[in-house]
Design an enzyme around this catalytic site. Structure first.
Site, short mmCIF file in Angstrom:
data_model
loop_
_atom_site.label_atom_id
_atom_site.label_comp_id
_atom_site.label_asym_id
_atom_site.label_seq_id
_atom_site.Cartn_x
_atom_site.Cartn_y
_atom_site.Cartn_z
N SER A 282 39.68 53.41 -31.84
CA SER A 282 39.88 52.68 -31.03
C SER A 282 40.89 53.12 -29.89
O SER A 282 41.34 54.04 -29.77
CB SER A 282 40.88 51.54 -31.52
N ASP A 283 40.79 52.21 -28.51
CA ASP A 283 42.03 52.46 -27.54
C ASP A 283 43.44 52.17 -28.32
O ASP A 283 43.42 51.43 -29.23
CB ASP A 283 41.83 51.85 -26.17
N TYR A 284 44.47 52.51 -27.37
CA TYR A 284 45.85 52.31 -27.85
C TYR A 284 46.05 50.76 -28.00
O TYR A 284 46.03 49.79 -27.20
CB TYR A 284 46.58 52.62 -26.86
#
Ligand code: NOJ
Length: 747
Positions: A282-284
């Protein structure tokens, strides 16, 4: 370099032997070996593999060490020191029950210690081979410091320069971005993931992030499937075809479904249609942010939606590790989904050879800033600079010039020269423009007066000294544009003009009456019509990185010749955004003769076109545009056949001559247009390009081969197909000009 050999210190020999045999196994055996490891893992250990932590303390905090021992982490990102990575890895390998290695990720976006030009600049080189070398340089340096995985390349097509992350992308065109996507993946990953100097690449941000509404970062994107397939997905598919090891799901809401919870893009397209077998991170915090989007009710629901969609590893938020166990035990989610995610992660760890790769305890200094790496950085900065104006051959400058005034806040600013992702770049390594100009002319002939402290500075206090320097000089060089912190993540702008008092400074400098050369340093297309009108030449150098100084000095003095061409359309004004060359036609195309409102009644029907009444509808500089110190003439277009049957090929050829006085490279571009199809097609689409070197007076035939499959597009039923009919074809110096031919595709 000190090396920590894990196997020699392994406290659990049978498990180490297992890991060792897994590495030695031929690829066909890999899945079986992963099965063996999976069978031994507890649910907590599995969720640990699926969890990426943000910051380890330095030195590694006992709390983190304990978590690693317990197998609660599979990865960490952006750990500052190689020593801490090595220590954490030793703990994972030697003190955790199963000895599964951590994978360390980092944003090595345009270089590690040797900072390369920003990706948007690199794309302006139209030189995938050199871009591949640049990624290799970054991978070699990063891997020498124990980094296994970079969160690059960023493959978001962006057609809106307000969006600050346009700096990190590869331009507006899917064909060109795909070529660079593959090149970067090859460069980062090398001949194999476990080869020396290789790191895993990550195609991000999957998908549609660059279409953020209003150019505001993280904003929703609405992209019809046909456009998604035609424009936004191809660079990701090219990365997948080049063997990219990982993919990052994006932050944004795509057509009402966050990209991190998007089963359609992740499961159906990435896994189903493309058979991607690496892992998705996932992104942050983008898993827990699905709650904020209003797509998940709570962190547990976010975990459920993330894993169902196919996100294997959660970056920084902890919905997976905190919630998935209860969801499995409560029968809300099939444990097979967890095993599948862990399998994807382990597959990449095995392919990287992490189970027996020694960790460098400190960065191998010899691997950083190597002369050959600096040379790649320099060449990239040379090839990516774009000459936009050069009236009266103001450039190149003569080295026998008397005195040169160097003005502007960006002439001697290492951080701004490096750009938005400085990686592990160090200001002291940067050869600034000013330093390089002094090297070229000798310090006594360079009169430096910045005029402004930063690009955003609006004070005129420094103007008098700058004007004095210009008066005392023969020519003024004006280094203006954007501070590096004006582009990149969360750096959207509503205005694209020169910030602060830069325009005012330029006007004062121009008033002196000496030749003025503007060197624009920026992470996005800016609007600078008034500036361009007042100066003799404009060289757009982006954020050119560590070697920007020598590179740009060599261009300014003619030791090198500008050859870069724009990979993104430059608007006249922000009001034209989004503006891109491969647009569809309207039923009433605007007239090239400019805006019109005819006086009087009745209203003139000729006014009713797709125009603006207050500005020409055309861009300031079109996609593909860039000047040289020489001139090129295109002639004699030949299309090998007036018709090709479906499945066939033809060649398109033109002569390109260097009609000027210096040897130079020209980027020759091939475009097509499908005149009539079951869905409207763009007015032009890039189908090929070539860098051609020509001596003065030399002429070369440049030939492109076009197959009917190159003309395929997604029809309304989402099938990729070529339709018979008439096509225009251009061999061209940019997207606005060129020699046009025609052919027909028959059944
Ligand atoms: C958020 C950014 O969107 C992404 O590009 C980056 O890789 C991660 N942060 C990690 O730093």
């Amino acid at each position: 370099m000190t090396r920590a050999s894990r196997l020699s210190r392994c406290p659990l020999p049978f498990l180490c032997a297992l890991a060792g045999s897994l590495v030695a196994a031929p690829p066909a055996d890999l899945e079986r070996r992963i099965d063996q490891l999976l069978a031994r893992m507890t649910i907590e250990e599995k969720l640990g593999q699926m969890s990426q932590g943000a910051f380890l303390g330095s030195p590694v905090a006992e709390r983190d060490r304990q978590g690693i021992r317990q197998g609660r982490w599979g990865s960490f990102l952006n750990v500052a020191r190689p020593e801490d990575r090595a220590e954490a890895q030793r703990t994972a390998l030697n003190e955790s029950r199963l000895g599964i290695p951590l994978i360390f990720g980092q944003d090595v976006i345009h270089g590690y210690r040797t900072v390369l030009p920003i990706p948007l600049a690199q794309s302006a080189s139209w030189d995938p081979e050199l871009v591949e070398q640049g990624a290799r340089v970054a991978a070699r340096e990063a891997s020498s410091a124990g980094i296994h995985w970079t969160f690059a390349p960023m493959l978001d097509i962006a057609r809106d320069p307000r969006w600050g992350r346009i700096a990190e992308g590869l331009g507006e065109d899917p064909y060109l971005a795909s070529a660079f996507a593959a090149a970067m993946v090859r460069g980062f990953q090398g001949p194999s993931l476990d080869a020396p100097g290789s790191i895993a690449a990550c195609a991000k941000h999957y998908v549609g992030y660059g279409a953020a509404e209003a150019g505001r970062d993280y904003n929703s994107a609405w992209i019809p499937e046909i456009l998604l397939r035609q424009v936004y997905l191809p660079p990701f598919q090219a990365a997948r075809n080049a063997g990219v090891a990982t993919v990052m799901s994006a932050f944004e809401d795509l057509n009402g479904v966050p990209a991190t919870g998007n089963e359609f893009t992740l499961r159906r397209i990435l896994r189903g249609e493309w058979n991607f077998d690496g892992f998705v991170v996932s992104d942050y915090n983008s898993v827990v942010e699905m709650v904020t989007h209003g797509f998940a009710a709570d962190p547990g629901d976010a975990a459920l939606k993330g894993i169902r969609a196919g996100v294997d590893m959660e970056m920084t938020s902890t919905c997976y590790r905190d919630r998935l166990k209860a969801l499995v035990e409560g029968g809300k989610i099939d444990g097979k989904l967890i095993d599948e995610a862990v399998r994807n992660i382990l597959r990449v760890k095995f392919r990287l050879g992490l189970f027996d790769k020694p960790m460098p305890a400190a960065a191998d200094r010899g691997a950083l800033l190597a002369p050959e790496s600096l040379e790649v950085a320099r060449k990239l900065a040379v090839e990516s600079a774009v000459l936009l104006k050069n009236d009266g051959a103001a450039l190149p400058l003569s080295k026998s010039i008397g005195k040169l005034a160097v003005i502007g806040p960006l002439a001697d600013s290492p951080l701004d020269q490096m750009g938005c992702w400085t990686g592990n770049g160090v200001a002291g390594d940067v050869r600034t423009f000013l330093a390089a100009l002094k090297d070229t002319l000798g310090p006594a002939r360079v009169l430096y007066a910045p005029g402004l402290k930063t690009a955003k500075d609006s004070s005129h206090d420094g103007f008098p000294a700058a004007i004095e320097a210009v008066r005392a000089a023969d020519t003024a060089l004006l280094f203006i544009g954007e501070d590096a912190n004006m582009s990149g993540e969360a750096r959207s702008r509503a205005y694209l003009d020169l910030p602060g008092a830069e325009q005012a400074l330029a006007e004062e400098v121009a008033k002196v009456g000496k030749p003025v050369i503007a060197v624009i340093v920026a992470g996005r297309p800016l609007t600078f019509h008034d500036l361009a009108a007042k100066v003799n030449a404009v060289l757009y150098v982006w954020n050119p990185g560590t070697m920007g100084g020598p590179a740009i000095a060599s261009l300014l003095f003619g030791d090198a010749v500008p050859s870069g061409k724009l990979t993104v359309t430059f608007p006249r004004t922000v009001g034209q955004v989004p503006i891109y060359y491969a647009h569809l036609n309207t039923g009433r195309p605007a007239s090239p003769n400019g805006p019109r409102i005819s006086p009087g009644i009745p209203i003139n029907p000729l006014d009713y076109t797709s125009q603006y009444i207050d500005v020409d509808f055309t861009p300031e500089y079109p996609f593909g545009f860039g000047l040289s110190y020489t001139t090129f003439e295109y002639s004699n277009l030949r299309v090998s056949s007036p018709a090709i049957p479906m499945g066939g090929k033809l060649t398109v050829t033109a002569d390109v001559a260097n009609t000027g006085k210096v040897e130079a490279e020209e980027i020759v571009q091939l475009y097509t247009r499908d005149l009539s199809a079951s869905v409207s097609r763009p007015v032009r689409e890039l189908k090929g390009f070539r860098r051609v070197r020509l001596a003065p007076g030399e002429k070369k035939s440049v030939e492109f081969t076009l197959g009917t499959s190159d003309l395929a597009f997604y029809n309304a039923r989402m099938q990729l197909a070529t339709e018979p009919g008439v096509f225009h074809v251009w061999i061209a110096p940019d997207s606005d000009r060129g020699l046009r031919g025609e052919f027909r595709v028959t059944e």
